[in-house]
Structure formats: structure tokens, C-alpha cells
Design an enzyme around this catalytic site. Structure first.
Site, PDB file in Angstrom:
ATOM      1  N   HIS A 127      77.933  22.744   6.583  1.00 56.18           N
ATOM      2  CA  HIS A 127      77.478  22.030   7.770  1.00 56.18           C
ATOM      3  C   HIS A 127      77.763  22.760   9.071  1.00 56.18           C
ATOM      4  O   HIS A 127      77.275  22.344  10.124  1.00 56.18           O
ATOM      5  CB  HIS A 127      78.081  20.615   7.815  1.00 56.18           C
ATOM      6  CG  HIS A 127      77.130  19.597   8.359  1.00 56.18           C
ATOM      7  ND1 HIS A 127      77.260  18.246   8.141  1.00 56.18           N
ATOM      8  CD2 HIS A 127      76.014  19.730   9.124  1.00 56.18           C
ATOM      9  CE1 HIS A 127      76.274  17.593   8.737  1.00 56.18           C
ATOM     10  NE2 HIS A 127      75.511  18.469   9.350  1.00 56.18           N
ATOM     11  N   ASP A 152      76.273  11.534   7.337  1.00 54.26           N
ATOM     12  CA  ASP A 152      77.407  12.271   6.797  1.00 54.26           C
ATOM     13  C   ASP A 152      78.532  11.293   6.477  1.00 54.26           C
ATOM     14  O   ASP A 152      78.675  10.263   7.143  1.00 54.26           O
ATOM     15  CB  ASP A 152      77.886  13.275   7.865  1.00 54.26           C
ATOM     16  CG  ASP A 152      78.698  14.432   7.318  1.00 54.26           C
ATOM     17  OD1 ASP A 152      79.384  14.260   6.298  1.00 54.26           O
ATOM     18  OD2 ASP A 152      78.670  15.519   7.935  1.00 54.26           O
ATOM     19  N   HIS A 154      81.457  12.353   6.976  1.00 57.17           N
ATOM     20  CA  HIS A 154      82.437  12.840   7.939  1.00 57.17           C
ATOM     21  C   HIS A 154      81.783  12.975   9.313  1.00 57.17           C
ATOM     22  O   HIS A 154      80.577  13.194   9.419  1.00 57.17           O
ATOM     23  CB  HIS A 154      82.980  14.202   7.499  1.00 57.17           C
ATOM     24  CG  HIS A 154      83.403  14.247   6.056  1.00 57.17           C
ATOM     25  ND1 HIS A 154      82.507  14.559   5.043  1.00 57.17           N
ATOM     26  CD2 HIS A 154      84.588  14.002   5.464  1.00 57.17           C
ATOM     27  CE1 HIS A 154      83.145  14.518   3.871  1.00 57.17           C
ATOM     28  NE2 HIS A 154      84.406  14.161   4.090  1.00 57.17           N
ATOM     29  N   ASP A 156      82.716  15.336  11.638  1.00 60.45           N
ATOM     30  CA  ASP A 156      82.632  16.773  11.976  1.00 60.45           C
ATOM     31  C   ASP A 156      82.879  17.026  13.458  1.00 60.45           C
ATOM     32  O   ASP A 156      82.171  17.806  14.105  1.00 60.45           O
ATOM     33  CB  ASP A 156      81.281  17.341  11.552  1.00 60.45           C
ATOM     34  CG  ASP A 156      81.112  17.344  10.039  1.00 60.45           C
ATOM     35  OD1 ASP A 156      82.130  17.230   9.330  1.00 60.45           O
ATOM     36  OD2 ASP A 156      79.968  17.463   9.572  1.00 60.45           O
ATOM     37  N   ASP A 262      76.748  14.903   1.206  1.00 56.20           N
ATOM     38  CA  ASP A 262      77.881  14.044   0.852  1.00 56.20           C
ATOM     39  C   ASP A 262      77.813  12.682   1.533  1.00 56.20           C
ATOM     40  O   ASP A 262      78.674  11.830   1.292  1.00 56.20           O
ATOM     41  CB  ASP A 262      79.221  14.742   1.092  1.00 56.20           C
ATOM     42  CG  ASP A 262      79.629  14.873   2.558  1.00 56.20           C
ATOM     43  OD1 ASP A 262      79.168  14.095   3.414  1.00 56.20           O
ATOM     44  OD2 ASP A 262      80.444  15.772   2.858  1.00 56.20           O
TER      45      ASP A 262
END
Length: 339
Positions: A127, A152, A154, A156, A262
Site C-alpha cells: 500500500h 482498508d 488499517h 495507514d 485486507d
């Protein structure tokens, strides 16, 4: 840039009425595929195999099969040469030189694809490549003319000082937004990315794993997000509608979707480096992408973190097939059949 046009106000229409109002006017319908075989931003090797896994599974031909009107060009893969960083070394940024060089080359390819009047689809790769794809897009427009759905598990949003791992696939958003510019030291080999976007133009869907620092930033800046609890409570249709209202209420901005595989539950996509249980179903992921396409503003896509070196043969097959369905939905595929 390839997109369907609409000026409808999201808040004035029901979801079904809004979708019926679309597709009245179109611009060029070119699609440009760019592979980014890169894994230096992640903690595990293997995402460099993602682009070819998708191609070998028939992705390009399946996009072409959606409609006789779709013009697809494969621009091959991003290649880069390392440039050694000058000045003091920045701690806790693993493979910085590789991340910087790959993303700079990707930004140039994205700019080339948009100059060809095609919708760029970047096949990751980890990513961290979103730094290059979004920078390349933004070169053709003002900072506030682009909005981003970040799909996502997450957020990030880590920086070099907050990351627990030093893996730069957990940092791309913080490198792109002006609100966190002061959190970073000066990094000469990344100065080209120019953090000029605002967090107000980002919205996250699917969150279920955030670090302490990231949670602080979410609260400090009032970040737009819908986590898995929101999806369970409201349903995916309402979540997508509200997410788009938050970042593109009048439908005048171009929409970029950065889709980490994910975001899906590992039941559907286990061949990825940081899977988190309790994620989106494949149907929810495809629906999200269909809705993004139906806004008429979708202009670009990242599909990242497919790792064919993780999991067994069935895991890899399921993950690649899930990624293909997400991408096909971004290109207008209809689950009830294509003409």
C-alpha cells in the site's frame, strides 16, 4: 480523465434515485492498467508477485469482456532506479530509497495514463504505492479537486516517529496530507510528493485495526471514517452513500479508490500480509466498488496487498479472484450480466 459526470446532490436523493440519475453523459472510456510489482514497503515479501498473478488469472481479458466499448491498455510494470538519499539518515523508514524511487516512477506513469485520457488502475504491490498513484493524479488537478475512499482494515496514518515497524505501507496517507506535514522530517528524495491534500478529502471504510498514534490523529482532526461496527449497524449501502456525501457532496470532485485487499475478511482474501478477522464480505466489497463506479466520478483505482506467496493454493486463488471482482466492478461490470 475517464469518468461519468454528475452534479446531483447526494443528500437530496435516495440511493436508488441517485443511481438512476447517473450515466447521462460520458467522457472518454479508456482504462490504463499499470503493474507495480513492489514489496519493499511491507514487512513480508510477495506483493511484488501480485500484478502478474492478476494478469495470469485473466484480468485484462475479463475487463474487456465487460463491454465492447471498453478500451483497455496494459502499460506493463513500473521500473525504477535507486537514488541514494542525501543528508542525514532518517530512522525507522525501512527501504526508504526503494519506496521513494518506485513511487516517483509510478507517479510519472499515472500522469502518462491520465494524459492518454484513460482511467488508471494500479495493481499492487504493497500500500505504500498509493503515494505515487495519488501524487500522479493530483498533478493534473487542484488539491481539492480529488477525493479518496480508502478501503482498508488499517488507516495507514503512521509517521516515521510513530510507526512500530518502520514499514512504509503503514504510512502513505501521512505523506500525502498537509495536516501531518509537520510530523515528518525533511526527506529530500520524497520532496516531489508534496503533501498538499487535506484529510477532509479522505474517508475510510472497513477499519478495524488502528495504532494508538493513529487513533489520536483521528480524534484530533475529526477524520471521516466508517469502521466495521458502522457497517454492521448501518449496512454497506448507507455507509457508502454517507462516505461519498462527506467527501464529494456535490459530485464535482474526481474520486480515487485505494482498495487494500485486507479490507475483506480473511475468509475471502487470506493471501495478504496483515489480515484482520471480521472484515468486509466479498459481496460488500464488490457492492462498494459498484457504487463508486455508479457515482460517475470514479477516475482511478489502486488494488493492493495481494500476496501470492502467502497461504495455500486455495487461499491464493480466492484472493486473486476476489481482487479481480473488485477491479471489474470499478470498470462497470454488472452482476446481473453485461451487454
Amino acid at each position: 480523465m475517464w469518468a461519468l459526470k454528475t452534479s446531483q446532490n447526494f443528500s437530496k436523493l435516495s440511493s436508488s434515485a441517485f443511481l438512476r440519475s447517473l450515466h447521462s453523459e460520458t467522457t472518454a472510456k479508456g482504462i490504463g492498467i499499470i503493474g507495480v510489482p513492489f514489496d519493499k514497503g511491507a514487512g513480508k515479501v510477495g506483493t511484488n508477485e501480485g500484478p502478474n498473478a492478476l494478469r495470469d488469472a485473466g484480468l485484462i481479458d475479463e475487463i474487456r469482456d465487460i463491454s465492447v466499448n471498453i478500451d483497455v491498455k496494459d502499460y506493463g510494470d513500473v521500473h525504477y532506479e535507486l537514488t541514494k538519499s542525501s543528508g542525514r539518515r532518517i530512522n525507522n523508514l525501512r527501504n526508504l530509497e526503494h519506496v521513494a524511487a518506485c513511487n516517483k516512477a509510478l507517479a510519472e506513469k499515472i500522469e502518462e495514463i491520465t494524459n492518454d485520457n484513460r482511467m488508471p488502475i494500479a495493481l499492487g504491490g504493497d500500500h505504500s504505492i498509493a503515494v505515487g498513484s495519488i501524487t500522479g493524479l493530483r498533478r493534473k488537478m487542484k488539491s481539492d479537486d480529488l477525493c479518496v475512499l480508502w478501503v482498508d482494515a488499517h488507516i495507514d496514518l503512521n509517521t516515521s516517529s510513530s510507526s512500530l515497524t518502520g514499514n512504509m505501507h503503514g504510512m502513505p496517507v501521512s505523506l500525502l496530507v498537509k495536516e501531518l506535514r509537520k510530523e515528518w522530517p525533511t526527506i529530500p528524495i520524497l520532496e516531489w510528493c508534496q503533501a498538499q491534500m487535506s484529510l477532509k478529502n479522505f474517508c475510510w471504510i472497513g477499519l478495524r485495526s488502528t495504532d494508538y498514534y493513529e487513533k489520536l490523529m483521528m480524534e484530533k482532526y475529526g477524520i471521516n471514517y466508517f469502521d466495521m461496527r458502522d457497517i454492521e449497524r448501518m449496512g454497506i449501502e448507507k455507509v457508502v452513500q454517507r462516505a461519498l456525501e462527506k467527501i464529494n457532496l456535490d459530485g464535482k470532485k474526481k474520486l480515487h479508490v485505494s482498495f487494500d485487499i485486507d479490507a475483506l475478511d480473511p475468509l475471502y482474501a487470506n493471501s495478504t500480509g496483515t489480515p484482520v478477522m471480521g472484515g468486509l464480505t466479498l459481496r460488500e466489497g464488490v457492492f462498494l466498488m459498484e457504487q463508486a463506479y455508479n457515482t460517475g466520478t470514479l477516475s482511478s483505482l489502486d488494488l493492493v496487498e495481494v500476496n501470492p506467496l502467502l497461504g495455500n493454493e486455495r487461499d491464493v486463488e480466492n484472493t486473486v479472484n476476489a481482487a479481480k471482482l473488485i477491479i471489474q466492478a470499478a470498470c462497470g461490470s454488472n452482476r446481473t450480466g453485461n451487454l
